[in-house]
Design a protein around this motif. Structure first.
Motif, PDB file in Angstrom:
ATOM      1  N   ILE A  84      49.640  84.688  40.407  1.00 59.75           N
ATOM      2  CA  ILE A  84      49.365  83.285  39.939  1.00 59.75           C
ATOM      3  C   ILE A  84      50.844  82.413  39.656  1.00 59.75           C
ATOM      4  O   ILE A  84      50.856  81.862  38.520  1.00 59.75           O
ATOM      5  N   ASP A  85      51.759  82.278  40.724  1.00 61.86           N
ATOM      6  CA  ASP A  85      52.977  81.601  40.468  1.00 61.86           C
ATOM      7  C   ASP A  85      53.039  80.398  40.054  1.00 61.86           C
ATOM      8  O   ASP A  85      53.692  79.949  39.119  1.00 61.86           O
ATOM      9  N   LEU A  86      52.038  79.398  40.730  1.00 63.51           N
ATOM     10  CA  LEU A  86      51.972  77.926  40.219  1.00 63.51           C
ATOM     11  C   LEU A  86      51.510  77.758  38.978  1.00 63.51           C
ATOM     12  O   LEU A  86      52.023  77.079  38.277  1.00 63.51           O
ATOM     13  N   PHE A  87      50.478  78.596  38.466  1.00 60.74           N
ATOM     14  CA  PHE A  87      49.919  78.434  37.282  1.00 60.74           C
ATOM     15  C   PHE A  87      51.001  78.830  36.073  1.00 60.74           C
ATOM     16  O   PHE A  87      51.338  78.038  35.097  1.00 60.74           O
ATOM     17  N   VAL A  88      51.712  79.952  36.272  1.00 60.14           N
ATOM     18  CA  VAL A  88      52.715  80.345  35.446  1.00 60.14           C
ATOM     19  C   VAL A  88      53.928  79.414  35.338  1.00 60.14           C
ATOM     20  O   VAL A  88      54.667  79.041  34.273  1.00 60.14           O
ATOM     21  N   GLU A  89      54.304  79.087  36.621  1.00 63.26           N
ATOM     22  CA  GLU A  89      55.519  78.098  36.565  1.00 63.26           C
ATOM     23  C   GLU A  89      55.311  76.960  35.999  1.00 63.26           C
ATOM     24  O   GLU A  89      56.257  76.243  34.934  1.00 63.26           O
ATOM     25  N   ASN A  90      54.195  76.128  35.993  1.00 66.17           N
ATOM     26  CA  ASN A  90      53.512  74.807  35.352  1.00 66.17           C
ATOM     27  C   ASN A  90      53.492  75.174  33.821  1.00 66.17           C
ATOM     28  O   ASN A  90      53.752  74.348  33.061  1.00 66.17           O
ATOM     29  N   ILE A  91      52.860  76.099  33.445  1.00 67.96           N
ATOM     30  CA  ILE A  91      52.591  76.443  32.011  1.00 67.96           C
ATOM     31  C   ILE A  91      53.743  76.816  31.305  1.00 67.96           C
ATOM     32  O   ILE A  91      54.214  76.120  30.115  1.00 67.96           O
ATOM     33  N   THR A  92      54.713  77.498  31.615  1.00 65.76           N
ATOM     34  CA  THR A  92      55.986  77.876  31.086  1.00 65.76           C
ATOM     35  C   THR A  92      57.000  76.577  31.099  1.00 65.76           C
ATOM     36  O   THR A  92      57.704  76.593  29.989  1.00 65.76           O
ATOM     37  N   GLY A  93      56.878  75.814  32.138  1.00 71.08           N
ATOM     38  CA  GLY A  93      57.704  74.824  32.106  1.00 71.08           C
ATOM     39  C   GLY A  93      57.203  73.564  31.181  1.00 71.08           C
ATOM     40  O   GLY A  93      58.133  72.644  30.738  1.00 71.08           O
ATOM     41  N   LEU A  94      56.176  73.774  30.374  1.00 68.46           N
ATOM     42  CA  LEU A  94      55.787  72.718  29.586  1.00 68.46           C
ATOM     43  C   LEU A  94      56.650  72.751  28.294  1.00 68.46           C
ATOM     44  O   LEU A  94      56.821  71.765  27.546  1.00 68.46           O
ATOM     45  N   VAL A  95      57.010  73.955  27.748  1.00 67.60           N
ATOM     46  CA  VAL A  95      57.902  74.113  26.726  1.00 67.60           C
ATOM     47  C   VAL A  95      59.394  73.217  27.046  1.00 67.60           C
ATOM     48  O   VAL A  95      59.520  72.535  25.804  1.00 67.60           O
ATOM     49  N   THR A  96      59.944  73.582  28.103  1.00 68.78           N
ATOM     50  CA  THR A  96      61.073  72.802  28.137  1.00 68.78           C
ATOM     51  C   THR A  96      60.935  71.176  28.420  1.00 68.78           C
ATOM     52  O   THR A  96      61.967  70.474  28.258  1.00 68.78           O
ATOM     53  N   THR A  97      59.708  70.805  28.861  1.00 62.67           N
ATOM     54  CA  THR A  97      59.283  69.340  28.845  1.00 62.67           C
ATOM     55  C   THR A  97      59.083  68.718  27.619  1.00 62.67           C
ATOM     56  O   THR A  97      59.606  67.630  27.269  1.00 62.67           O
ATOM     57  N   PHE A  98      58.393  69.460  26.812  1.00 61.43           N
ATOM     58  CA  PHE A  98      57.853  68.838  25.561  1.00 61.43           C
ATOM     59  C   PHE A  98      59.126  68.948  24.447  1.00 61.43           C
ATOM     60  O   PHE A  98      58.976  67.851  23.606  1.00 61.43           O
ATOM     61  N   ASP A  99      59.716  69.963  24.347  1.00 60.07           N
ATOM     62  CA  ASP A  99      60.755  70.006  23.250  1.00 60.07           C
ATOM     63  C   ASP A  99      61.965  69.415  23.213  1.00 60.07           C
ATOM     64  O   ASP A  99      62.532  69.517  22.143  1.00 60.07           O
ATOM     65  N   THR A 100      62.296  68.696  24.409  1.00 60.34           N
ATOM     66  CA  THR A 100      63.506  67.800  24.185  1.00 60.34           C
ATOM     67  C   THR A 100      62.857  66.422  23.995  1.00 60.34           C
ATOM     68  O   THR A 100      63.777  65.249  24.077  1.00 60.34           O
ATOM     69  N   TYR A 101      61.575  66.048  23.445  1.00 56.39           N
ATOM     70  CA  TYR A 101      61.390  64.706  23.103  1.00 56.39           C
ATOM     71  C   TYR A 101      60.696  64.647  21.605  1.00 56.39           C
ATOM     72  O   TYR A 101      60.203  65.929  21.343  1.00 56.39           O
ATOM     73  N   PRO A 102      60.862  63.651  20.922  1.00 56.05           N
ATOM     74  CA  PRO A 102      60.539  63.499  19.606  1.00 56.05           C
ATOM     75  C   PRO A 102      58.964  63.951  19.245  1.00 56.05           C
ATOM     76  O   PRO A 102      58.303  63.791  20.269  1.00 56.05           O
TER      77      PRO A 102
END
Length: 263
Positions: A174-192
């Motif tokens: 499930i490569d695409l699912f894993v990549e997208n979901i785990t990427g959410l952390v680095t996407t959101f935690d750099t924004y207030p």
């Protein structure tokens, strides 16, 4: 019990030592990758400098607090990639049967699985984090809190990756699912913390942005015992869930998912 813990820590430190030595075989490349990562991270600050010419605060945070948020996210990510970089590839290892040799060794399988690799550029993330701390208003108290929250952020980020990647035990490739979901952390935690409604609830529960970034920054700006307790309990919960999910899935792997042996 204490002896087991001491042995696990010793194995972790030795593994980290050999990983770093392997990454530093070419010192020029190692140093360059660290410098480039620092410069890459620094480029995002330009974005926020422009934003703060338009508005005085975002999500209740001024420029110094946003820099602190960025620094904490960067150092947590750096530590996770230095110690547990292979957590990002755990799903592939599960699907490809690369856990086979770990099952017959007298070591913690999960630690072996996620500590096989270190990322050289992650030292740049770690250094950048402390640079942001210095620029946002350095004090000894902040330094201690920042270091503590970086370690806790590393643990929760790694745990989140293990939970998501362990879904490969149950659903296969499930490569695409894993990549997208785990990427959410680095996407959101750099924004207030500017999100509302359902998204905000998710960031405070399912996706651990609040306990890895938002709340630690709040504690460093104004200490609150209740928030501190919430962060610690949240980290413990994610670590325990990660351990449970991984070993629950490992039972399926050992019984039906063995494919190839790692050489």
């Amino acid at each position: 019990m204490l002896t087991v813990v001491k042995n696990e820590i010793r194995v972790m430190l030795l593994t980290l030592k050999y990983n770093i030595m392997r990454e530093m075989l070419n010192r020029g490349t190692f140093i360059l990758s660290v410098i480039m990562m620092i410069l890459n991270n620094a480029s995002f600050i330009v974005q926020w400098l422009i934003m703060f010419t338009i508005k005085d605060d975002f999500g209740g945070l001024d420029l110094h607090s946003v820099m602190l948020l960025w620094g904490l996210a960067s150092s947590s990510f750096g530590l996770a990639s230095i110690f547990f970089h292979n957590a990002m590839f755990l799903a592939d290892d599960i699907v490809e049967g690369k856990l086979d040799t770990m099952l017959v060794q007298p070591k913690n399988v999960l630690l072996q699985a996620i500590m096989q690799k270190s990322e050289a550029s992650a030292f740049g993330d770690l250094i950048y984090g402390y640079i942001m701390l210095a620029l946002s208003g350095f004090t000894i108290k902040r330094l201690l809190f920042f270091t503590l929250f970086s370690v806790l952020g590393c643990l929760v980020l790694t745990s989140y990756r293990v939970i998501i990647h362990s879904s490969a035990f149950f659903f296969g490739k499930i490569d695409l699912f894993v990549e997208n979901i785990t990427g959410l952390v680095t996407t959101f935690d750099t924004y207030p913390d500017i999100f509302k409604g359902v998204v905000r609830v998710i960031l405070y529960t399912i996706i651990p942005i609040a306990i890895s970034a938002y709340l630690p920054v709040r504690v460093m700006n104004e200490f609150d015992v209740k928030i501190m307790l919430y962060i610690i309990l949240g980290v413990i919960a994610f670590v325990m869930i990660a351990i449970f999910v991984f070993y629950k899935g490992l039972k399926r792997y050992s019984s039906s998912s063995l494919m190839i042996s790692r050489t």
